[in-house]
Design a protein around this motif. Sequence first.
Motif, PDB file in Angstrom:
ATOM      1  N   GLN A  30      -4.056  -5.880  -3.916  1.00  0.00           N
ATOM      2  CA  GLN A  30      -4.771  -5.959  -2.646  1.00  0.00           C
ATOM      3  C   GLN A  30      -6.252  -5.657  -2.837  1.00  0.00           C
ATOM      4  OE1 GLN A  30      -2.036  -3.158  -0.743  1.00  0.00           O
ATOM      5  NE2 GLN A  30      -1.748  -4.657   0.908  1.00  0.00           N
ATOM      6  N   GLU A  31      -6.552  -4.640  -3.635  1.00  0.00           N
ATOM      7  CA  GLU A  31      -7.953  -4.302  -3.932  1.00  0.00           C
ATOM      8  C   GLU A  31      -8.671  -5.488  -4.568  1.00  0.00           C
ATOM      9  OE1 GLU A  31      -9.913  -1.771  -3.294  1.00  0.00           O
ATOM     10  OE2 GLU A  31      -8.470  -0.312  -2.542  1.00  0.00           O
ATOM     11  N   ARG A  53      -3.245   3.889   0.498  1.00  0.00           N
ATOM     12  CA  ARG A  53      -4.077   3.271  -0.549  1.00  0.00           C
ATOM     13  C   ARG A  53      -3.574   1.879  -0.845  1.00  0.00           C
ATOM     14  NH1 ARG A  53      -6.703   7.014  -4.726  1.00  0.00           N
ATOM     15  NH2 ARG A  53      -7.291   4.914  -5.266  1.00  0.00           N
ATOM     16  N   LEU A  54      -4.480   0.940  -0.913  1.00  0.00           N
ATOM     17  CA  LEU A  54      -4.112  -0.433  -1.240  1.00  0.00           C
ATOM     18  C   LEU A  54      -3.642  -0.524  -2.681  1.00  0.00           C
ATOM     19  CD1 LEU A  54      -7.065  -2.391   0.427  1.00  0.00           C
ATOM     20  CD2 LEU A  54      -4.771  -1.981   1.343  1.00  0.00           C
ATOM     21  N   SER A  55      -2.782  -1.475  -2.941  1.00  0.00           N
ATOM     22  CA  SER A  55      -2.333  -1.720  -4.316  1.00  0.00           C
ATOM     23  C   SER A  55      -3.486  -2.337  -5.107  1.00  0.00           C
ATOM     24  CB  SER A  55      -1.145  -2.683  -4.311  1.00  0.00           C
ATOM     25  OG  SER A  55      -1.578  -3.995  -3.967  1.00  0.00           O
ATOM     26  N   SER A 108       0.857  -1.194   0.000  1.00  0.00           N
ATOM     27  CA  SER A 108       0.000   0.000   0.000  1.00  0.00           C
ATOM     28  C   SER A 108       0.890   1.239   0.000  1.00  0.00           C
ATOM     29  CB  SER A 108      -0.936   0.002   1.215  1.00  0.00           C
ATOM     30  OG  SER A 108      -0.205   0.114   2.400  1.00  0.00           O
ATOM     31  N   GLN A 109       0.437   2.250  -0.679  1.00  0.00           N
ATOM     32  CA  GLN A 109       1.200   3.502  -0.789  1.00  0.00           C
ATOM     33  C   GLN A 109       0.292   4.654  -0.398  1.00  0.00           C
ATOM     34  OE1 GLN A 109       4.532   3.596  -1.603  1.00  0.00           O
ATOM     35  NE2 GLN A 109       4.377   1.367  -1.557  1.00  0.00           N
TER      36      GLN A 109
END
Length: 173
Positions: free
Chosen positions: A97-98, A92-94, A88-89
């Motif tokens: 991951q989403e 926000r999930l990658s 996550s950055q």
Amino acid sequence: MNHGDLNIYVNGHPIKIAAADADMSLAEYLHERLDLTGTKVCCGIGVCRACTVGLRNRPDALMEKTLACTTTVSAIADQYVYTVESLSQGGRLSPLQESFLETFAFQCGYCTPGFLMAATAMLDHLKGHRVETSHLERTIETWVGGNLCRCTGYVKYKEAISKVVQARTERGA
């Protein structure tokens, strides 16, 4: 084994390893010294692959999947380790991951970090390459097929990974 101090990079941060910790497993070091508990240890002998992390020998190299429970810290001196916490950055999930969330690709979630990191390494290797639909299942199986899930979530894991690969292909990425 007697080691001097050594360095590794974890999720982009330089880490100086004390000589006394050089023979620790990477998984133990991540948990005990860095408080990064996303990397899971299940079997402890590298069979289940719940402990999978990403590893690069230099920042611009392709990510390889690595078993943190059987890799000592000294074996990865001056290398770049990526844990599930790196995905996550900015809160926000990658996309991966989403996709796992959208497809309900886990049950208990214990093995999920290992699947995520193996799939992240796969995505890194696929950057700029088109994967034909007929080869997608085999490609995913090559990268995550050895990861074990006690809850038998394999179909959903593969569905989530497939969605991300297909979306990248459609975008031309």
